[in-house]
Scaffold this motif. Structure first.
Motif, mmCIF file in Angstrom:
data_model
loop_
_atom_site.group_PDB
_atom_site.id
_atom_site.type_symbol
_atom_site.label_atom_id
_atom_site.label_comp_id
_atom_site.label_asym_id
_atom_site.label_seq_id
_atom_site.Cartn_x
_atom_site.Cartn_y
_atom_site.Cartn_z
ATOM 1 N N THR A 20 0.794 -1.175 0.099
ATOM 2 C CA THR A 20 -0.023 -0.065 0.043
ATOM 3 C C THR A 20 0.818 1.388 -0.116
ATOM 4 N N GLU A 22 0.199 5.484 0.550
ATOM 5 C CA GLU A 22 -0.527 6.783 0.756
ATOM 6 C C GLU A 22 -0.134 8.004 0.511
ATOM 7 N N THR A 29 -3.310 0.257 -3.638
ATOM 8 C CA THR A 29 -3.014 -1.174 -3.112
ATOM 9 C C THR A 29 -2.790 -1.992 -4.195
ATOM 10 N N SER A 76 3.596 7.711 2.694
ATOM 11 C CA SER A 76 3.486 6.148 3.857
ATOM 12 C C SER A 76 3.163 5.068 2.875
ATOM 13 N N VAL A 77 3.908 3.860 3.376
ATOM 14 C CA VAL A 77 4.073 2.673 2.717
ATOM 15 C C VAL A 77 3.618 1.565 3.580
ATOM 16 N N SER A 78 2.925 0.587 3.151
ATOM 17 C CA SER A 78 2.923 -0.670 3.975
ATOM 18 C C SER A 78 3.291 -1.793 3.255
ATOM 19 N N ASP A 80 2.230 -5.967 3.953
ATOM 20 C CA ASP A 80 1.761 -7.140 4.948
ATOM 21 C C ASP A 80 1.636 -8.444 3.899
ATOM 22 N N ARG A 89 5.491 -7.590 8.113
ATOM 23 C CA ARG A 89 4.701 -6.119 8.392
ATOM 24 C C ARG A 89 5.735 -5.188 8.714
ATOM 25 N N TYR A 90 5.405 -4.439 7.545
ATOM 26 C CA TYR A 90 6.329 -3.273 7.282
ATOM 27 C C TYR A 90 5.513 -1.740 7.219
ATOM 28 N N ARG A 91 6.003 -1.070 7.946
ATOM 29 C CA ARG A 91 5.257 0.383 7.872
ATOM 30 C C ARG A 91 6.339 1.408 7.864
ATOM 31 N N ARG A 92 6.118 2.453 6.938
ATOM 32 C CA ARG A 92 6.961 3.599 6.939
ATOM 33 C C ARG A 92 6.614 4.720 6.328
ATOM 34 N N THR A 93 7.040 5.975 6.768
ATOM 35 C CA THR A 93 6.732 7.245 6.033
ATOM 36 C C THR A 93 7.962 7.744 5.661
#
Length: 110
Positions: A20, A22, A29, A76-78, A80, A89-93
Motif C-alpha cells: 500500500t 498513501e 493497493t 507512507s507505505v506498508s 503485509d 509487516r512493514y510500515r514507514r513514512t
C-alpha cells in the motif's frame, strides 16, 4: 484458469504481499506474489527480485545511494503478507517520493 490472486495454497505461493502507498489521503493497493510472479503489481518481476534479496522484507532492501532533495512531501507505505512462512509487516513514512524510490526501488512503484 486461476485468477491472478487466488493461487492454490502452499508450495511456492508462500511468497505474497499486499503493498500500500498513501499520499495526500489517496491510498493505492496492489497484491504481489513471487515464485512465480503474479498479482496486480505493474512491476512485479522487478519487485520480486528485490524482495527475494531482502528475504521479503522491504526494510532490508539495499540499493545504491541516490541523493534526494530535502523537500517535505510525505508518503507512507506498508507491506503485509508472508514470505517463506514468515509474516511480513512493514510500515514507514518517507519524507518524499524520491526517498521512497531510493530506499525501496520497484517495490512500491505503482
Amino acid at each position: 484458469m486461476t485468477p491472478p490472486w487466488d493461487p492454490p495454497p502452499g508450495g511456492p505461493y508462500a511468497r505474497r504481499l499486499t503493498l500500500t502507498v498513501e499520499k495526500y489521503g489517496r491510498v493505492r493497493t496492489v497484491r504481489l506474489g513471487c515464485t512465480p510472479t503474479y498479482g496486480t503489481h505493474p512491476r512485479g518481476p522487478e519487485a520480486c527480485v528485490m524482495l527475494s534479496r531482502a528475504q521479503g522484507d522491504p526494510a532490508y532492501v539495499r540499493l545504491p545511494w541516490v541523493g534526494c532533495s530535502q523537500q517535505y512531501d510525505p508518503v507512507s507505505v506498508s507491506a503485509d503478507g508472508t514470505w517463506n512462512d514468515h509474516y511480513i509487516r512493514y510500515r514507514r513514512t518517507f519524507d518524499n517520493p524520491c526517498e521512497l524510490r531510493a530506499a525501496t526501488g520497484a517495490i512500491f512503484a505503482f
